[in-house]
Motif scaffolding. Structure first.
Motif, PDB file in Angstrom:
ATOM      1  N   UNK A 132       0.832  -1.205   0.000  1.00 10.67           N
ATOM      2  CA  UNK A 132       0.000   0.000   0.000  1.00 10.67           C
ATOM      3  C   UNK A 132       0.868   1.258   0.000  1.00 10.67           C
ATOM      4  N   UNK A 133       0.260   2.375  -0.330  1.00 12.01           N
ATOM      5  CA  UNK A 133       0.929   3.668  -0.212  1.00 12.01           C
ATOM      6  C   UNK A 133       0.148   4.516   0.782  1.00 12.01           C
ATOM      7  N   UNK A 134       0.845   5.217   1.650  1.00  9.55           N
ATOM      8  CA  UNK A 134       0.196   6.050   2.660  1.00  9.55           C
ATOM      9  C   UNK A 134      -0.576   7.183   1.975  1.00  9.55           C
ATOM     10  N   UNK A 135      -1.739   7.546   2.519  1.00  4.21           N
ATOM     11  CA  UNK A 135      -2.548   8.600   1.897  1.00  4.21           C
ATOM     12  C   UNK A 135      -1.784   9.906   1.698  1.00  4.21           C
ATOM     13  N   UNK A 136      -0.942  10.276   2.680  1.00  2.00           N
ATOM     14  CA  UNK A 136      -0.209  11.531   2.541  1.00  2.00           C
ATOM     15  C   UNK A 136       0.857  11.456   1.434  1.00  2.00           C
ATOM     16  N   UNK A 138       0.521   9.526  -1.302  1.00  3.83           N
ATOM     17  CA  UNK A 138      -0.260   9.587  -2.537  1.00  3.83           C
ATOM     18  C   UNK A 138      -0.635  11.026  -2.857  1.00  3.83           C
ATOM     19  N   UNK A 139      -1.065  11.775  -1.839  1.00  2.29           N
ATOM     20  CA  UNK A 139      -1.432  13.180  -2.056  1.00  2.29           C
ATOM     21  C   UNK A 139      -0.245  13.983  -2.574  1.00  2.29           C
ATOM     22  N   UNK A 140       0.953  13.702  -2.054  1.00  2.00           N
ATOM     23  CA  UNK A 140       2.142  14.412  -2.509  1.00  2.00           C
ATOM     24  C   UNK A 140       2.491  14.029  -3.948  1.00  2.00           C
ATOM     25  N   UNK A 141       2.339  12.762  -4.288  1.00  2.55           N
ATOM     26  CA  UNK A 141       2.603  12.336  -5.667  1.00  2.55           C
ATOM     27  C   UNK A 141       1.656  13.032  -6.637  1.00  2.55           C
ATOM     28  N   UNK A 152      -7.861  10.025 -11.269  1.00  2.00           N
ATOM     29  CA  UNK A 152      -7.449   8.638 -11.070  1.00  2.00           C
ATOM     30  C   UNK A 152      -8.577   7.692 -11.449  1.00  2.00           C
ATOM     31  N   UNK A 153      -8.215   6.534 -11.976  1.00  2.00           N
ATOM     32  CA  UNK A 153      -9.179   5.487 -12.291  1.00  2.00           C
ATOM     33  C   UNK A 153      -9.471   4.710 -11.004  1.00  2.00           C
ATOM     34  N   UNK A 154     -10.705   4.736 -10.508  1.00  2.00           N
ATOM     35  CA  UNK A 154     -11.003   4.032  -9.253  1.00  2.00           C
ATOM     36  C   UNK A 154     -10.851   2.521  -9.360  1.00  2.00           C
ATOM     37  N   UNK A 155     -10.824   1.988 -10.575  1.00  2.00           N
ATOM     38  CA  UNK A 155     -10.663   0.549 -10.756  1.00  2.00           C
ATOM     39  C   UNK A 155      -9.188   0.123 -10.766  1.00  2.00           C
ATOM     40  N   UNK A 156      -8.287   1.108 -10.715  1.00  2.00           N
ATOM     41  CA  UNK A 156      -6.840   0.839 -10.654  1.00  2.00           C
ATOM     42  C   UNK A 156      -6.290   1.544  -9.417  1.00  2.00           C
ATOM     43  N   UNK A 157      -6.517   0.997  -8.238  1.00  2.00           N
ATOM     44  CA  UNK A 157      -6.130   1.682  -7.008  1.00  2.00           C
ATOM     45  C   UNK A 157      -4.621   1.844  -6.867  1.00  2.00           C
ATOM     46  N   UNK A 158      -4.159   2.956  -6.324  1.00  2.00           N
ATOM     47  CA  UNK A 158      -2.720   3.201  -6.182  1.00  2.00           C
ATOM     48  C   UNK A 158      -2.051   2.167  -5.273  1.00  2.00           C
ATOM     49  N   UNK A 159      -0.904   1.690  -5.719  1.00  2.00           N
ATOM     50  CA  UNK A 159      -0.095   0.751  -4.942  1.00  2.00           C
ATOM     51  C   UNK A 159       1.377   0.956  -5.317  1.00  2.00           C
ATOM     52  N   UNK A 160       2.248   0.514  -4.438  1.00  2.00           N
ATOM     53  CA  UNK A 160       3.668   0.396  -4.753  1.00  2.00           C
ATOM     54  C   UNK A 160       3.918  -1.064  -5.109  1.00  2.00           C
ATOM     55  N   UNK A 161       4.481  -1.300  -6.281  1.00  2.00           N
ATOM     56  CA  UNK A 161       4.715  -2.661  -6.754  1.00  2.00           C
ATOM     57  C   UNK A 161       6.210  -2.850  -7.003  1.00  2.00           C
ATOM     58  N   UNK A 162       6.674  -4.062  -6.718  1.00  2.00           N
ATOM     59  CA  UNK A 162       8.100  -4.390  -6.821  1.00  2.00           C
ATOM     60  C   UNK A 162       8.278  -5.693  -7.591  1.00  2.00           C
TER      61      UNK A 162
END
Length: 286
Positions: A132-136, A138-141, A152-162
Motif C-alpha cells: 500500500x501507499x500512505x494517503x499523505x 499519494x497526495x504528494x505524488x 485517477x481510475x477508481x478501478x486501478x487503485x494506487x499501490x507500490x509494486x516491486x
C-alpha cells in the motif's frame, strides 16, 4: 568481448522506437565511478555492465553473467529494458538461447529467440510484491504530477509494486490524462527518493489486457523513461494481486507513443508462479 559501449533499443524492432540502453559486454576493471561516468556520458536511462558470474550461479558457460545497471545519476538494482538490450546483444554474438544474469535484485533468467529475422528477449523477474501507499504520500505524488484525485481510475487503485525495483502504480481515468504529462521534477524526485521508488508507472486501461503506460524517472536524471521493463513486471504483479486479470494472462503494454519512441512490452502471468515474464524485441542503434 569488448569494453566498447554498445547502443541498443529494447521493446521495439525499430532503432527509433523503444528505450535506448547502453551495453558494456566486458566491464572488467571498471569501478563504480567509471561505470557511472560512462552512463552519464551516454545519457540513456540506463547502461548495463557485464562481468563474470558469481561462483555457484549456474547456467551454461559463456551464458551467465553478473550485470549492474547505472542511470546517469546512480546505480539501480534492476533494469528491464537494459536486460533485454543486453540479451539481444549477446544473442547476436553467441546465438539465441538461455541466459542467466546475477543482478543486485536477484537472479534473472532471460530467454532469447529469433522470430522472423528479429530477436526477442523474455526476462523472468525476481519474486514480486505489492504494497500500500500512505494517503499523505499519494497526495504528494498527485500534487507533484498536477493530477486532481478525480483524474485517477477508481478501478486501478494506487499501490507500490516491486519486481526488482519499486514503482508507484497510478491509474489514469482517461487516455487524455495520461497524454498530458507535465510535472514538478524536483518535488517528485524528492518524494521518490524518500519512498525508494525507481519510476512512477502511470497506466491507462484501454481493454481487458491492453494498457498504455508512461514512466516519469526524475531519480535517474531523465524526465521520462520510454519503455520500462522493470515497471512492466511490477505492474503485472499488481494486476494479478488486485484480481484485475486472470491468473494466466498475457498483457500488452504500449509505452513511448507520447514521446515519439513507441514500444511494445508483453507481460505474461502464469498461475502458480509468482514471477512475471516481460518480453520484447531489441535491435542495435547504429
Amino acid at each position: 568481448m569488448t569494453t566498447d559501449v554498445l547502443r541498443y533499443t529494447a521493446f521495439s524492432g525499430d532503432p527509433q522506437g523503444g528505450n535506448p540502453a547502453g551495453v558494456v559486454l566486458d566491464a572488467t576493471g571498471l569501478d563504480d565511478a567509471a561505470m557511472l561516468g560512462i552512463a552519464a556520458g551516454l545519457g540513456y536511462s540506463e547502461t548495463a555492465f557485464l562481468t563474470a558470474p558469481p561462483e555457484g550461479l549456474g547456467g551454461e558457460p559463456g551464458r551467465a553473467f553478473t550485470v549492474r545497471y547505472f542511470s546517469p545519476r546512480a546505480e539501480v538494482p534492476f533494469c528491464g529494458h537494459a536486460t533485454v538490450a543486453t540479451a539481444v546483444a549477446l544473442a547476436e554474438r553467441n546465438g539465441p538461447g538461455e541466459l542467466l544474469f546475477a543482478t543486485r535484485a536477484g537472479t534473472v533468467p532471460v530467454s532469447v529467440t529469433a522470430e522472423g529475422g528479429a530477436l526477442r528477449a523474455v526476462l523472468t523477474s525476481v519474486e514480486p510484491r505489492v504494497l500500500p501507499i500512505a494517503p499523505e504520500d499519494l497526495a504528494e505524488a498527485l500534487a507533484a504530477l498536477g493530477w486532481p484525485a478525480a483524474d485517477l481510475d477508481p478501478l486501478l487503485p494506487p499501490r507500490i509494486a516491486y519486481a526488482g525495483a519499486r514503482h508507484l502504480v497510478l491509474g489514469a481515468a482517461s487516455r487524455a490524462r495520461l497524454a498530458d504529462l507535465a510535472y514538478d521534477f524536483a518535488r517528485l524526485e524528492a518524494l521518490m527518493r524518500r519512498l525508494d521508488l525507481t519510476t512512477l508507472q502511470l497506466v491507462f486501461r484501454a481493454g481487458p489486457d491492453l494498457f498504455h503506460v508512461r514512466d516519469p524517472f526524475p531519480v535517474g536524471g531523465v524526465v521520462e523513461d520510454p519503455a520500462t521493463g522493470a515497471a512492466a513486471a511490477a505492474f503485472g504483479a499488481y494486476a494479478r494481486e488486485l484480481g484485475l486479470v486472470p491468473a494466466d494472462a498475457v498483457l500488452t503494454l504500449h509505452q513511448g507513443e507520447d514521446m515519439g519512441r513507441p514500444g511494445v512490452l508483453t507481460v505474461e502471468l502464469r498461475a502458480g508462479d509468482p514471477r512475471v515474464r516481460v518480453g520484447g524485441e531489441g535491435v542495435q542503434i547504429t
